[in-house]
Enzyme design. Structure first.
Site, PDB file in Angstrom:
ATOM      1  N   PHE A 266      11.987  27.508 -27.775  1.00  0.00           N
ATOM      2  CA  PHE A 266      11.366  26.568 -28.703  1.00  0.00           C
ATOM      3  C   PHE A 266      12.130  26.573 -30.025  1.00  0.00           C
ATOM      4  O   PHE A 266      12.745  27.575 -30.404  1.00  0.00           O
ATOM      5  CB  PHE A 266       9.900  26.958 -28.905  1.00  0.00           C
ATOM      6  CG  PHE A 266       9.127  26.028 -29.791  1.00  0.00           C
ATOM      7  CD1 PHE A 266       8.934  24.699 -29.429  1.00  0.00           C
ATOM      8  CD2 PHE A 266       8.582  26.483 -30.987  1.00  0.00           C
ATOM      9  CE1 PHE A 266       8.221  23.833 -30.248  1.00  0.00           C
ATOM     10  CE2 PHE A 266       7.855  25.626 -31.795  1.00  0.00           C
ATOM     11  CZ  PHE A 266       7.682  24.298 -31.427  1.00  0.00           C
TER      12      PHE A 266
ATOM     13  N   ASP B  90      10.929  37.956 -29.811  1.00  0.00           N
ATOM     14  CA  ASP B  90      10.113  36.746 -29.783  1.00  0.00           C
ATOM     15  C   ASP B  90       9.292  36.803 -28.501  1.00  0.00           C
ATOM     16  O   ASP B  90       9.771  36.494 -27.413  1.00  0.00           O
ATOM     17  CB  ASP B  90      11.012  35.500 -29.817  1.00  0.00           C
ATOM     18  CG  ASP B  90      10.210  34.203 -29.901  1.00  0.00           C
ATOM     19  OD1 ASP B  90       9.037  34.208 -29.484  1.00  0.00           O
ATOM     20  OD2 ASP B  90      10.771  33.184 -30.336  1.00  0.00           O
TER      21      ASP B  90
ATOM     22  N   HIS C  24       5.643  33.933 -25.641  1.00  0.00           N
ATOM     23  CA  HIS C  24       5.189  33.660 -24.276  1.00  0.00           C
ATOM     24  C   HIS C  24       4.677  34.911 -23.569  1.00  0.00           C
ATOM     25  O   HIS C  24       4.303  34.829 -22.402  1.00  0.00           O
ATOM     26  CB  HIS C  24       6.354  33.120 -23.435  1.00  0.00           C
ATOM     27  CG  HIS C  24       6.795  31.753 -23.764  1.00  0.00           C
ATOM     28  ND1 HIS C  24       7.792  31.108 -23.058  1.00  0.00           N
ATOM     29  CD2 HIS C  24       6.382  30.862 -24.701  1.00  0.00           C
ATOM     30  CE1 HIS C  24       7.990  29.904 -23.553  1.00  0.00           C
ATOM     31  NE2 HIS C  24       7.148  29.736 -24.568  1.00  0.00           N
TER      32      HIS C  24
ATOM     33  N   GLN D 164      -0.867  29.660 -30.317  1.00  0.00           N
ATOM     34  CA  GLN D 164      -0.974  28.198 -30.191  1.00  0.00           C
ATOM     35  C   GLN D 164      -1.740  27.856 -28.909  1.00  0.00           C
ATOM     36  O   GLN D 164      -1.891  28.685 -28.014  1.00  0.00           O
ATOM     37  CB  GLN D 164       0.444  27.603 -30.202  1.00  0.00           C
ATOM     38  CG  GLN D 164       0.542  26.116 -30.016  1.00  0.00           C
ATOM     39  CD  GLN D 164       0.771  25.730 -28.565  1.00  0.00           C
ATOM     40  OE1 GLN D 164       1.097  26.568 -27.718  1.00  0.00           O
ATOM     41  NE2 GLN D 164       0.588  24.462 -28.267  1.00  0.00           N
TER      42      GLN D 164
ATOM     43  N   LYS E 239      -0.835  28.960 -25.260  1.00  0.00           N
ATOM     44  CA  LYS E 239      -0.430  30.332 -25.012  1.00  0.00           C
ATOM     45  C   LYS E 239      -1.466  31.110 -24.206  1.00  0.00           C
ATOM     46  O   LYS E 239      -2.647  30.778 -24.164  1.00  0.00           O
ATOM     47  CB  LYS E 239      -0.145  31.051 -26.331  1.00  0.00           C
ATOM     48  CG  LYS E 239       0.985  30.423 -27.146  1.00  0.00           C
ATOM     49  CD  LYS E 239       2.279  30.340 -26.363  1.00  0.00           C
ATOM     50  CE  LYS E 239       3.471  29.939 -27.214  1.00  0.00           C
ATOM     51  NZ  LYS E 239       3.404  28.547 -27.700  1.00  0.00           N
TER      52      LYS E 239
ATOM     53  N   ARG F 149       0.789  40.079 -52.432  1.00  0.00           N
ATOM     54  CA  ARG F 149      -0.025  41.169 -52.959  1.00  0.00           C
ATOM     55  C   ARG F 149       0.269  42.486 -52.242  1.00  0.00           C
ATOM     56  O   ARG F 149       0.754  42.491 -51.116  1.00  0.00           O
ATOM     57  CB  ARG F 149      -1.507  40.845 -52.805  1.00  0.00           C
ATOM     58  CG  ARG F 149      -1.989  39.643 -53.598  1.00  0.00           C
ATOM     59  CD  ARG F 149      -3.464  39.399 -53.354  1.00  0.00           C
ATOM     60  NE  ARG F 149      -3.976  38.280 -54.133  1.00  0.00           N
ATOM     61  CZ  ARG F 149      -4.610  37.231 -53.614  1.00  0.00           C
ATOM     62  NH1 ARG F 149      -4.818  37.161 -52.306  1.00  0.00           N
ATOM     63  NH2 ARG F 149      -5.051  36.253 -54.404  1.00  0.00           N
TER      64      ARG F 149
ATOM     65  N   TYR G 168      -4.550  39.463 -58.955  1.00  0.00           N
ATOM     66  CA  TYR G 168      -3.544  38.566 -59.530  1.00  0.00           C
ATOM     67  C   TYR G 168      -2.197  39.259 -59.734  1.00  0.00           C
ATOM     68  O   TYR G 168      -1.380  38.831 -60.535  1.00  0.00           O
ATOM     69  CB  TYR G 168      -4.050  37.974 -60.852  1.00  0.00           C
ATOM     70  CG  TYR G 168      -3.361  36.678 -61.224  1.00  0.00           C
ATOM     71  CD1 TYR G 168      -3.379  35.592 -60.363  1.00  0.00           C
ATOM     72  CD2 TYR G 168      -2.686  36.554 -62.437  1.00  0.00           C
ATOM     73  CE1 TYR G 168      -2.738  34.402 -60.693  1.00  0.00           C
ATOM     74  CE2 TYR G 168      -2.051  35.369 -62.782  1.00  0.00           C
ATOM     75  CZ  TYR G 168      -2.082  34.301 -61.906  1.00  0.00           C
ATOM     76  OH  TYR G 168      -1.445  33.127 -62.233  1.00  0.00           O
TER      77      TYR G 168
ATOM     78  N   ARG H  50      -2.588  33.550 -44.109  1.00  0.00           N
ATOM     79  CA  ARG H  50      -3.671  34.266 -43.462  1.00  0.00           C
ATOM     80  C   ARG H  50      -4.405  33.390 -42.441  1.00  0.00           C
ATOM     81  O   ARG H  50      -4.492  32.175 -42.583  1.00  0.00           O
ATOM     82  CB  ARG H  50      -4.662  34.771 -44.518  1.00  0.00           C
ATOM     83  CG  ARG H  50      -4.041  35.647 -45.594  1.00  0.00           C
ATOM     84  CD  ARG H  50      -5.100  36.163 -46.546  1.00  0.00           C
ATOM     85  NE  ARG H  50      -5.839  35.105 -47.207  1.00  0.00           N
ATOM     86  CZ  ARG H  50      -5.580  34.651 -48.442  1.00  0.00           C
ATOM     87  NH1 ARG H  50      -4.554  35.159 -49.121  1.00  0.00           N
ATOM     88  NH2 ARG H  50      -6.312  33.698 -48.974  1.00  0.00           N
TER      89      ARG H  50
END
Length: 407
Positions: free
Chosen positions: A101, A172, A175, A198, A201, A230, A237, A247
């Protein structure tokens, strides 16, 4: 039962060989209730209300045999986090396969690095270790082996090359949920392992991703990058790294937690069906199942792939054969129409990056095995079909025989 080895093809109006459908995703009231509970709680977000996210991360890391897991918005971002955390800098080169992909290579461009395409093994369609060393230069910093379709790469050979050349290895495993190489879960073998959630999957929440590692420093950096830079030691902050909000939500986390409970059983079913379908297709002249290699593996068959030889099917091109097979009711595809380096972004150098040398020219790249797989050979059967019965596998094979006899 219909005699699928004789008679008119379904594409010409005859009866289908396969009348069953294979829904995906698979869920029940457990998932519905888990999501409803989060909705009713009013605590949907992350990190302020991250209990469910943390629980899933811990469960997935333990499942894979890794120390850490970092969830994020998708499998492309999980690769990107791993590459950045591994210390890649603008202009560095990353070895990737051309049969994958777009994200495997496009995330390399996104961090101002150079994808270097190395051909695939014709027996497995995974990155060919025998071709890697010729592509290594003083700028090479990482290898991204793709466990394509859920079939493990030759990780021993790849790790040996990486160690000798001081390269990072980022698996990777988009799959490859649940698949194993010599008893180890894929994604847990290199420096880091990236997964996608996704919708297609084997483990899904519609979208999402995760990256696993055993490296303390990599984890700290990736965890920071996905949470706007962070650090746990800082204030809300305080931003220590150039990260973004990558996230996932509590809703995705509970879906994934419930889906994870199903994964082992589903993986075993897919693996057993894959072995059985191998035995059936091996008896059909012109059809060759991909090799599973010579070491102990557990294949999770995100795709079942076989090689098609048109000379045994009346010279019918692959795309016409696949149309016939789909008409027979087999959930299938011809796969990628061309290798990744032929995408316009590479051919036209639409990189929007400042560190890609002018000398980089993807119009001169040619990987013969990837070209052959795309144009002539590779046929995919989708993962949900591999959750069927042995009788379903028999019907897939019968559909192929029916087509061959009709041509």
């Amino acid at each position: 039962m219909i005699d699928t080895e004789t008679g008119q093809l379904a594409i010409k109006g005859g009866p289908k060989s396969v009348t069953k459908t294979f829904p995906w995703p698979i869920y029940d009231e457990t998932e519905v209730q888990a999501v409803a509970n989060v909705v009713r709680s009013g605590q949907w977000g992350n990190p302020d209300c991250a209990d469910e996210v943390a629980r899933f991360e811990q469960a997935f890391a333990a499942y894979c045999g890794s120390k850490y897991a970092v969830t994020c918005v998708n499998g492309s971002v999980s690769l990107r986090l791993a590459l950045i955390a591994c210390g890649l800098r603008p202009g560095d080169e990353v070895i990737v396969p051309p049969y994958t992909f777009i994200a495997t290579a496009s995330v390399v461009l996104e961090i101002n690095c150079v994808p270097v395409f190395v051909d695939i093994d014709p027996q497995t369609y995974n990155l060919d270790p025998a071709c890697i060393e010729a592509a290594i230069t003083e700028k090479t910093k990482a290898i991204v082996p793709v466990h394509f379709a859920g079939l493990p790469c030759d990780m021993d050979a790849i790790l040996d090359i990486a160690q000798r050349h001081n390269l990072r290895v980022i698996e990777d495993a988009a799959h490859a949920h649940g698949a194993e190489y010599k008893g180890r879960k894929l994604g847990s073998i290199g420096d880091a392992g990236s997964f996608s959630f996704q919708s297609s999957k084997n483990l899904t929440s519609g979208e999402g991703g995760i990256v696993i590692t055993n490296d303390d420093a990599l984890y700290e950096t990736m965890n920071s990058l996905r949470n706007v830079g962070r650090l746990p030691s800082g204030q809300w902050y305080d931003h220590f790294n150039p990260g973004c909000n990558y996230r996932i939500t509590q809703l995705q986390a509970v879906l994934l937690s419930e889906q994870l409970k199903r994964l082992d059983e589903q993986t075993i079913t897919r693996n057993e069906n894959g072995l059985y379908l191998d035995s059936l297709l091996a008896d059909i002249d012109g059809i060759t199942p991909l090799s599973r290699g010579e070491v102990a593996i557990l294949h999770c068959y995100h795709l079942y792939i076989f090689k098609y030889d048109k000379t045994k099917f009346g010279q019918v091109p692959k795309h016409e054969f696949v149309a016939m097979l789909a008409a027979e009711g087999v959930p299938c595809s011809a796969g990628y129409p061309h290798p990744l380096y032929k995408q316009p972004v590479f051919q036209q150098k639409n990189f929007m990056c400042y560190a890609i040398p002018e000398s980089v020219d993807y119009t001169q790249v040619y990987c013969p095995e990837a070209e052959r797989a795309c144009a002539d050979e590779a046929v995919w059967i989708f993962q949900q079909a591999m959750l069927g019965t042995q009788g379903d596998m028999e019907s897939f094979a019968q559909a192929i025989r029916k087509i061959q006899l009709a041509l």
